[in-house]
Design a protein around this motif. Structure first.
Motif, PDB file in Angstrom:
ATOM      1  N   PRO A 196       0.808  -1.242   0.000  1.00 37.80           N
ATOM      2  CA  PRO A 196       0.000   0.000   0.000  1.00 37.80           C
ATOM      3  C   PRO A 196       0.831   1.277   0.000  1.00 37.80           C
ATOM      4  O   PRO A 196       0.296   2.349  -0.316  1.00 37.80           O
ATOM      5  N   ILE A 197       2.091   1.187   0.391  1.00 34.90           N
ATOM      6  CA  ILE A 197       2.886   2.424   0.470  1.00 34.90           C
ATOM      7  C   ILE A 197       4.014   2.443  -0.567  1.00 34.90           C
ATOM      8  O   ILE A 197       4.984   3.165  -0.423  1.00 34.90           O
ATOM      9  N   GLN A 198       3.822   1.645  -1.625  1.00 36.10           N
ATOM     10  CA  GLN A 198       4.782   1.745  -2.727  1.00 36.10           C
ATOM     11  C   GLN A 198       4.523   3.040  -3.491  1.00 36.10           C
ATOM     12  O   GLN A 198       3.371   3.381  -3.761  1.00 36.10           O
ATOM     13  N   ILE A 199       5.583   3.756  -3.790  1.00 39.06           N
ATOM     14  CA  ILE A 199       5.424   5.049  -4.458  1.00 39.06           C
ATOM     15  C   ILE A 199       6.306   5.113  -5.700  1.00 39.06           C
ATOM     16  O   ILE A 199       7.217   4.305  -5.891  1.00 39.06           O
ATOM     17  N   ASP A 200       6.010   6.097  -6.521  1.00 39.96           N
ATOM     18  CA  ASP A 200       6.822   6.419  -7.696  1.00 39.96           C
ATOM     19  C   ASP A 200       7.908   7.398  -7.227  1.00 39.96           C
ATOM     20  O   ASP A 200       7.640   8.588  -7.051  1.00 39.96           O
ATOM     21  N   THR A 201       9.109   6.871  -6.998  1.00 44.99           N
ATOM     22  CA  THR A 201      10.147   7.741  -6.431  1.00 44.99           C
ATOM     23  C   THR A 201      10.611   8.801  -7.437  1.00 44.99           C
ATOM     24  O   THR A 201      11.074   9.864  -7.026  1.00 44.99           O
ATOM     25  N   VAL A 202      10.460   8.527  -8.727  1.00 45.40           N
ATOM     26  CA  VAL A 202      10.796   9.556  -9.733  1.00 45.40           C
ATOM     27  C   VAL A 202       9.841  10.737  -9.575  1.00 45.40           C
ATOM     28  O   VAL A 202      10.245  11.912  -9.566  1.00 45.40           O
ATOM     29  N   ALA A 203       8.553  10.427  -9.432  1.00 47.64           N
ATOM     30  CA  ALA A 203       7.555  11.493  -9.236  1.00 47.64           C
ATOM     31  C   ALA A 203       7.782  12.223  -7.915  1.00 47.64           C
ATOM     32  O   ALA A 203       7.606  13.447  -7.826  1.00 47.64           O
ATOM     33  N   ALA A 204       8.194  11.482  -6.887  1.00 47.47           N
ATOM     34  CA  ALA A 204       8.458  12.115  -5.587  1.00 47.47           C
ATOM     35  C   ALA A 204       9.625  13.091  -5.698  1.00 47.47           C
ATOM     36  O   ALA A 204       9.559  14.232  -5.218  1.00 47.47           O
ATOM     37  N   ARG A 205      10.691  12.653  -6.352  1.00 47.44           N
ATOM     38  CA  ARG A 205      11.853  13.542  -6.516  1.00 47.44           C
ATOM     39  C   ARG A 205      11.470  14.793  -7.299  1.00 47.44           C
ATOM     40  O   ARG A 205      11.901  15.899  -6.981  1.00 47.44           O
ATOM     41  N   LYS A 206      10.635  14.616  -8.324  1.00 45.36           N
ATOM     42  CA  LYS A 206      10.225  15.765  -9.142  1.00 45.36           C
ATOM     43  C   LYS A 206       9.362  16.731  -8.320  1.00 45.36           C
ATOM     44  O   LYS A 206       9.520  17.950  -8.410  1.00 45.36           O
ATOM     45  N   ALA A 207       8.445  16.186  -7.518  1.00 43.55           N
ATOM     46  CA  ALA A 207       7.580  17.052  -6.705  1.00 43.55           C
ATOM     47  C   ALA A 207       8.417  17.925  -5.773  1.00 43.55           C
ATOM     48  O   ALA A 207       8.146  19.120  -5.599  1.00 43.55           O
ATOM     49  N   PHE A 208       9.441  17.334  -5.178  1.00 40.95           N
ATOM     50  CA  PHE A 208      10.293  18.110  -4.275  1.00 40.95           C
ATOM     51  C   PHE A 208      11.163  19.093  -5.057  1.00 40.95           C
ATOM     52  O   PHE A 208      11.273  20.260  -4.682  1.00 40.95           O
ATOM     53  N   ASP A 210      10.618  20.441  -7.937  1.00 41.96           N
ATOM     54  CA  ASP A 210       9.788  21.534  -8.462  1.00 41.96           C
ATOM     55  C   ASP A 210       9.517  22.583  -7.388  1.00 41.96           C
ATOM     56  O   ASP A 210       9.274  23.752  -7.691  1.00 41.96           O
ATOM     57  N   ALA A 211       9.510  22.146  -6.134  1.00 43.33           N
ATOM     58  CA  ALA A 211       9.248  23.056  -5.018  1.00 43.33           C
ATOM     59  C   ALA A 211      10.533  23.663  -4.445  1.00 43.33           C
ATOM     60  O   ALA A 211      10.491  24.411  -3.463  1.00 43.33           O
ATOM     61  N   GLY A 212      11.674  23.316  -5.049  1.00 34.85           N
ATOM     62  CA  GLY A 212      12.943  23.878  -4.583  1.00 34.85           C
ATOM     63  C   GLY A 212      13.441  23.270  -3.287  1.00 34.85           C
ATOM     64  O   GLY A 212      14.226  23.880  -2.556  1.00 34.85           O
ATOM     65  N   ILE A 213      12.978  22.055  -2.999  1.00 32.47           N
ATOM     66  CA  ILE A 213      13.396  21.364  -1.775  1.00 32.47           C
ATOM     67  C   ILE A 213      14.157  20.102  -2.171  1.00 32.47           C
ATOM     68  O   ILE A 213      13.744  19.379  -3.081  1.00 32.47           O
ATOM     69  N   GLU A 214      15.256  19.859  -1.494  1.00 33.89           N
ATOM     70  CA  GLU A 214      16.069  18.686  -1.797  1.00 33.89           C
ATOM     71  C   GLU A 214      15.467  17.455  -1.129  1.00 33.89           C
ATOM     72  O   GLU A 214      15.202  17.473   0.072  1.00 33.89           O
ATOM     73  N   LEU A 215      15.235  16.404  -1.902  1.00 29.23           N
ATOM     74  CA  LEU A 215      14.745  15.137  -1.341  1.00 29.23           C
ATOM     75  C   LEU A 215      15.864  14.114  -1.384  1.00 29.23           C
ATOM     76  O   LEU A 215      16.420  13.823  -2.441  1.00 29.23           O
ATOM     77  N   LEU A 216      16.183  13.568  -0.216  1.00 19.15           N
ATOM     78  CA  LEU A 216      17.190  12.528  -0.114  1.00 19.15           C
ATOM     79  C   LEU A 216      16.489  11.210   0.178  1.00 19.15           C
ATOM     80  O   LEU A 216      15.643  11.138   1.073  1.00 19.15           O
ATOM     81  N   LEU A 217      16.844  10.177  -0.589  1.00 12.48           N
ATOM     82  CA  LEU A 217      16.283   8.843  -0.381  1.00 12.48           C
ATOM     83  C   LEU A 217      17.439   7.861  -0.255  1.00 12.48           C
ATOM     84  O   LEU A 217      17.759   7.131  -1.189  1.00 12.48           O
ATOM     85  N   PRO A 218      18.090   7.854   0.921  1.00  3.08           N
ATOM     86  CA  PRO A 218      19.228   6.945   1.075  1.00  3.08           C
ATOM     87  C   PRO A 218      18.790   5.488   0.966  1.00  3.08           C
ATOM     88  O   PRO A 218      17.671   5.135   1.321  1.00  3.08           O
ATOM     89  N   ALA A 219      19.695   4.666   0.467  1.00  3.61           N
ATOM     90  CA  ALA A 219      19.427   3.224   0.420  1.00  3.61           C
ATOM     91  C   ALA A 219      19.477   2.656   1.827  1.00  3.61           C
ATOM     92  O   ALA A 219      20.069   3.245   2.734  1.00  3.61           O
ATOM     93  N   ILE A 220      18.856   1.495   2.009  1.00  2.00           N
ATOM     94  CA  ILE A 220      18.876   0.862   3.329  1.00  2.00           C
ATOM     95  C   ILE A 220      20.310   0.460   3.667  1.00  2.00           C
ATOM     96  O   ILE A 220      20.979  -0.191   2.870  1.00  2.00           O
ATOM     97  N   GLY A 221      20.775   0.932   4.806  1.00  2.00           N
ATOM     98  CA  GLY A 221      22.161   0.714   5.224  1.00  2.00           C
ATOM     99  C   GLY A 221      23.098   1.839   4.855  1.00  2.00           C
ATOM    100  O   GLY A 221      24.240   1.856   5.315  1.00  2.00           O
ATOM    101  N   GLU A 222      22.627   2.763   4.023  1.00  2.00           N
ATOM    102  CA  GLU A 222      23.483   3.866   3.583  1.00  2.00           C
ATOM    103  C   GLU A 222      23.554   4.970   4.647  1.00  2.00           C
ATOM    104  O   GLU A 222      22.551   5.291   5.286  1.00  2.00           O
ATOM    105  N   SER A 223      24.742   5.520   4.813  1.00  2.00           N
ATOM    106  CA  SER A 223      24.934   6.673   5.712  1.00  2.00           C
ATOM    107  C   SER A 223      25.190   7.909   4.882  1.00  2.00           C
ATOM    108  O   SER A 223      25.944   7.859   3.894  1.00  2.00           O
ATOM    109  N   ILE A 224      24.581   9.012   5.260  1.00  6.69           N
ATOM    110  CA  ILE A 224      24.782  10.270   4.536  1.00  6.69           C
ATOM    111  C   ILE A 224      25.100  11.379   5.541  1.00  6.69           C
ATOM    112  O   ILE A 224      24.656  11.345   6.685  1.00  6.69           O
ATOM    113  N   ASP A 225      25.892  12.330   5.081  1.00 11.69           N
ATOM    114  CA  ASP A 225      26.141  13.520   5.902  1.00 11.69           C
ATOM    115  C   ASP A 225      25.045  14.528   5.626  1.00 11.69           C
ATOM    116  O   ASP A 225      24.772  14.856   4.476  1.00 11.69           O
TER     117      ASP A 225
END
Ligand code: NI
Ligand code: MN
Length: 226
Positions: A196-208, A210-225
């Motif tokens: 039920p919570i599968q999403i179109d991550t391409v569309a999600a990235r575009k929505a963010f 387009d709004a001038g907000i950075e969307l980060l979607l780290p992989a499971i196990g990934e560390s980001i600064d």
């Protein structure tokens, strides 16, 4: 500040030499089978609400690490009953200083029953202010106008927001949430774990974007600064 994603809405933040672990749902999540829950470091265990997909591994981690639990009064009490050595029960609107920074509990529009049917109190989000960064973890929530209050008292660097829809806000509402909370960067969580919570991550990235907000979607196990 370093953020590590453990799948679903579980992640850790390292700040000031402490590890804050949020909403561990790792061992029941097939997508997170590469994460060894037995060795995860944890100094503070923050639980947004009582649902199983947020507390599944919490008792075992609290027992093993002796981490301080931060949660609603009801979830904190439940965790003490499960062997947590220290649990700080809080509620909406309350804030408390810890050695890593300050935690303020904010409204989340959701529900909060615990896996055994116990009452879990109010579902919460957390605004955490540290010497390094200020960030907001929404927990599971609908978009709510209460988010507009956050920038009146916190200047966020980051928000960790649910984006999976169906049980929580979807990514379009999360864009609005980021705007209202004043967050220039977002880490998306609570998506793709279940059908039920599968999403179109391409569309999600575009929505963010387009709004001038950075969307980060780290992989499971990934560390980001962040
Ligand atoms: Ni939930
Ligand atoms: Mn959930």
């Amino acid at each position: 500040m370093r953020l590590t994603y453990y799948g679903h809405a579980s992640f850790a933040v390292e700040t000031g030499g402490k590890v804050l672990l949020f909403d561990p749902f790792i061992s029941p999540n097939p997508a997170a089978k590469g994460i060894d829950v037995e060795t995860l470091p944890c100094d503070y265990l923050l639980l947004s609400h009582g649902h199983g997909d947020h507390v599944a591994d919490a008792p075992a981690i609290a027992q093993r690490t002796g981490a301080t639990v931060i949660a609603s009064a009801e979830v904190a009490g439940w965790m003490e009953g499960k062997g947590a050595a220290t649990a700080v029960g809080m509620n909406h609107g309350g804030k408390k200083a810890f050695d890593f920074g300050t935690v303020k509990c904010v409204n989340a529009v959701h529900s909060s029953g615990l896996p055994d049917g116990s009452y879990g109190g109010n579902p919460m989000g957390f605004v955490i202010t540290t010497p390094e960064r200020s960030f907001y973890y929404s927990g599971d929530t609908a978009l709510t106008l209460d988010m507009q209050l956050i920038p009146r008292w916190a200047k966020l660097d980051l928000a960790i927001l649910c984006i999976g829809d169906h049980f929580t806000m979807g990514f379009d509402d999360a864009v609005e949430a980021a705007h209202m909370a004043g967050a220039p960067r977002v880490v998306g969580v609570h998506y793709d774990t279940f059908p039920p919570i599968q999403i179109d991550t391409v569309a999600a990235r575009k929505a963010f974007s387009d709004a001038g907000i950075e969307l980060l979607l780290p992989a499971i196990g990934e560390s980001i600064d962040v």
